[in-house]
Write an enzyme that holds these catalytic residues in place. Sequence first.
Site, PDB file in Angstrom:
ATOM      1  N   GLY A  84       0.834  -1.209   0.000  1.00 13.77           N
ATOM      2  CA  GLY A  84       0.000   0.000   0.000  1.00 13.77           C
ATOM      3  C   GLY A  84       0.861   1.248   0.000  1.00 13.77           C
ATOM      4  N   TYR A 109     -12.859  -4.115  11.733  1.00  9.74           N
ATOM      5  CA  TYR A 109     -11.579  -3.383  11.640  1.00  9.74           C
ATOM      6  C   TYR A 109     -10.824  -3.482  12.966  1.00  9.74           C
ATOM      7  CZ  TYR A 109      -8.287   0.438  10.651  1.00  9.74           C
ATOM      8  OH  TYR A 109      -7.150   1.182  10.461  1.00  9.74           O
ATOM      9  N   LYS A 118      -7.103  -5.273  13.656  1.00  7.01           N
ATOM     10  CA  LYS A 118      -5.919  -4.586  14.179  1.00  7.01           C
ATOM     11  C   LYS A 118      -5.477  -5.180  15.515  1.00  7.01           C
ATOM     12  CE  LYS A 118      -5.292  -1.825  10.697  1.00  7.01           C
ATOM     13  NZ  LYS A 118      -4.080  -1.916   9.849  1.00  7.01           N
ATOM     14  N   SER A 142       1.699   3.386  -2.343  1.00  2.61           N
ATOM     15  CA  SER A 142       1.569   4.413  -3.382  1.00  2.61           C
ATOM     16  C   SER A 142       0.668   5.570  -2.987  1.00  2.61           C
ATOM     17  CB  SER A 142       1.052   3.786  -4.686  1.00  2.61           C
ATOM     18  OG  SER A 142      -0.290   3.398  -4.509  1.00  2.61           O
TER      19      SER A 142
HETATM   20  N1  LIG Z   1      -5.709   6.851   8.205  1.00  2.00           N
HETATM   21  C1  LIG Z   1      -5.831   6.560   9.470  1.00  2.00           C
HETATM   22  O1  LIG Z   1      -6.367   7.345  10.265  1.00  2.00           O
HETATM   23  C2  LIG Z   1      -5.292   5.266  10.003  1.00  2.00           C
HETATM   24  C3  LIG Z   1      -5.324   5.079  11.391  1.00  2.00           C
HETATM   25  C4  LIG Z   1      -4.838   3.907  11.921  1.00  2.00           C
HETATM   26  C5  LIG Z   1      -4.324   2.945  11.093  1.00  2.00           C
HETATM   27  N2  LIG Z   1      -4.303   3.126   9.748  1.00  2.00           N
HETATM   28  C6  LIG Z   1      -3.761   2.038   8.938  1.00  2.00           C
HETATM   29  O2  LIG Z   1      -2.722   2.548   8.121  1.00  2.00           O
HETATM   30  C7  LIG Z   1      -2.643   1.797   6.912  1.00  2.00           C
HETATM   31  C8  LIG Z   1      -2.686   2.749   5.729  1.00  2.00           C
HETATM   32  O3  LIG Z   1      -3.898   3.484   5.806  1.00  2.00           O
HETATM   33  P1  LIG Z   1      -4.186   4.798   4.949  1.00  2.00           P
HETATM   34  O4  LIG Z   1      -4.977   5.687   5.817  1.00  2.00           O
HETATM   35  O5  LIG Z   1      -2.964   5.279   4.291  1.00  2.00           O
HETATM   36  O6  LIG Z   1      -5.187   4.179   3.866  1.00  2.00           O
HETATM   37  P2  LIG Z   1      -5.511   4.571   2.359  1.00  2.00           P
HETATM   38  O7  LIG Z   1      -5.169   5.995   2.088  1.00  2.00           O
HETATM   39  O8  LIG Z   1      -6.908   4.121   2.142  1.00  2.00           O
HETATM   40  O9  LIG Z   1      -4.489   3.650   1.530  1.00  2.00           O
HETATM   41  C9  LIG Z   1      -4.573   2.279   1.648  1.00  2.00           C
HETATM   42  C10 LIG Z   1      -3.438   1.636   0.899  1.00  2.00           C
HETATM   43  O10 LIG Z   1      -3.550   0.217   1.063  1.00  2.00           O
HETATM   44  C11 LIG Z   1      -3.522  -0.402  -0.211  1.00  2.00           C
HETATM   45  N3  LIG Z   1      -4.347  -1.592  -0.235  1.00  2.00           N
HETATM   46  C12 LIG Z   1      -5.616  -1.748   0.196  1.00  2.00           C
HETATM   47  N4  LIG Z   1      -6.027  -3.014  -0.015  1.00  2.00           N
HETATM   48  C13 LIG Z   1      -4.986  -3.658  -0.587  1.00  2.00           C
HETATM   49  C14 LIG Z   1      -4.799  -4.971  -1.042  1.00  2.00           C
HETATM   50  N5  LIG Z   1      -5.763  -5.893  -0.943  1.00  2.00           N
HETATM   51  N6  LIG Z   1      -3.607  -5.291  -1.577  1.00  2.00           N
HETATM   52  C15 LIG Z   1      -2.618  -4.373  -1.689  1.00  2.00           C
HETATM   53  N7  LIG Z   1      -2.751  -3.108  -1.281  1.00  2.00           N
HETATM   54  C16 LIG Z   1      -3.919  -2.758  -0.742  1.00  2.00           C
HETATM   55  C17 LIG Z   1      -4.052   0.647  -1.166  1.00  2.00           C
HETATM   56  O11 LIG Z   1      -3.566   0.339  -2.437  1.00  2.00           O
HETATM   57  P3  LIG Z   1      -4.178   1.019  -3.780  1.00  2.00           P
HETATM   58  O12 LIG Z   1      -3.701   2.423  -3.742  1.00  2.00           O
HETATM   59  O13 LIG Z   1      -3.600   0.229  -4.873  1.00  2.00           O
HETATM   60  O14 LIG Z   1      -5.661   0.910  -3.651  1.00  2.00           O
HETATM   61  C18 LIG Z   1      -3.496   1.934  -0.582  1.00  2.00           C
HETATM   62  O15 LIG Z   1      -2.190   2.160  -1.058  1.00  2.00           O
HETATM   63  C19 LIG Z   1      -3.807   0.805   6.964  1.00  2.00           C
HETATM   64  O16 LIG Z   1      -3.362  -0.435   7.423  1.00  2.00           O
HETATM   65  C20 LIG Z   1      -4.750   1.430   7.974  1.00  2.00           C
HETATM   66  O17 LIG Z   1      -5.574   0.463   8.597  1.00  2.00           O
HETATM   67  C21 LIG Z   1      -4.790   4.278   9.185  1.00  2.00           C
END
Ligand SMILES: NC(=O)c1ccc[n+]([C@@H]2O[C@H](COP(=O)([O-])OP(=O)(O)OC[C@H]3O[C@@H](n4cnc5c(N)ncnc54)[C@H](OP(=O)(O)O)[C@@H]3O)[C@@H](O)[C@H]2O)c1
Length: 255
Positions: free
Chosen positions: A9, A159, A163, A11
């Site tokens: 993920g 979710y 986690k 990108s």
């Molecule tokens: N944002 C928050 O507040 C927050 C808080 C706590 C934890 N997190 C965790 O941090 C991580 C990143 O979150 P984010 O907020 O950056 O999310 P995001 O902006 O929605 O990006 C998610 C990333 O995961 C990739 N992805 C999703 N499903 C996938 C799959 N089946 N195979 C390969 N890649 C996949 C996506 O790839 P594509 O671009 O190709 O779709 C994208 O690059 C996650 O694990 C999330 O649970 C986020």
Amino acid sequence: MKKTAIVTGGSRGIGFAVSLRLAKDGFNVAVAGTRAQSDCAKNLDELAAVCGDYLYIRADVSVSGDRRRIIDETLNKFGGLHVLVNNAGVAPKMRADLLEMSEESYDYVMNTNTKSVMFLTQLAAKAMLGLPVTGKKRGTVINIGSCSAGVSSINRGEYCVSKAGIAMLTMLYADRLAKEGIFVHEIRPGVIETDMTAAVSEKYNRLIREGVFPIARWGRPEDVAEAVSVFAGDSFLYTTGNYVDVDGGFHIRRL
Ligand SMILES: NC(=O)c1ccc[n+]([C@@H]2O[C@H](COP(=O)([O-])OP(=O)(O)OC[C@H]3O[C@@H](n4cnc5c(N)ncnc54)[C@H](OP(=O)(O)O)[C@@H]3O)[C@@H](O)[C@H]2O)c1
């Protein structure tokens, strides 16, 4: 010798900040994601400007064969593997009360967020074991968990469970891999400004205004990348199986 990192993920969102940061730290970076490479061109061009040569692997981490390809293509291109950042993750497609959660949504979230980490880490660890040690350690696995590992949200329970699973996976792999010179860490972001939180930004804006987070602002992807950078480096060589909250102090219980 240049070390190599895989960022799932990588990108966009947190993963992209991690990719950029590790590239700036001097790593070769292999980015895995589900979208076509052309759809990530803007961010990947920015990454290329920092590290020159990167690898993009179109792969779904919830698919066994794709996980294998992520490792194989990285080894083929860079000849090594030192850091795995398990960052790819999804929220449920629809938030639903715990009593209405579907098995389909549970499987989707668990397979993407948790099962993928169990088995990609297994492949990465085996690959690291087959390679010579360069530097102070053989390798590092960094899991991007969440404050949701310990905070109940009854409208996205799958979710939270996914986690909480990451927390135990981190300890299990840390325990198993310590003697191999592979360190395993977990980072628990709070509320970070990305596509994932865009749909609920009003709610979090209100919580920030109400003082729910001691550091009263949105977290930025770079805040998480900074923690990854430290763990990926050669510090903390007597520390494994632990976690760090990157959540503006949200974890502090208050009275
Ligand atoms: N944002 C928050 O507040 C927050 C808080 C706590 C934890 N997190 C965790 O941090 C991580 C990143 O979150 P984010 O907020 O950056 O999310 P995001 O902006 O929605 O990006 C998610 C990333 O995961 C990739 N992805 C999703 N499903 C996938 C799959 N089946 N195979 C390969 N890649 C996949 C996506 O790839 P594509 O671009 O190709 O779709 C994208 O690059 C996650 O694990 C999330 O649970 C986020």
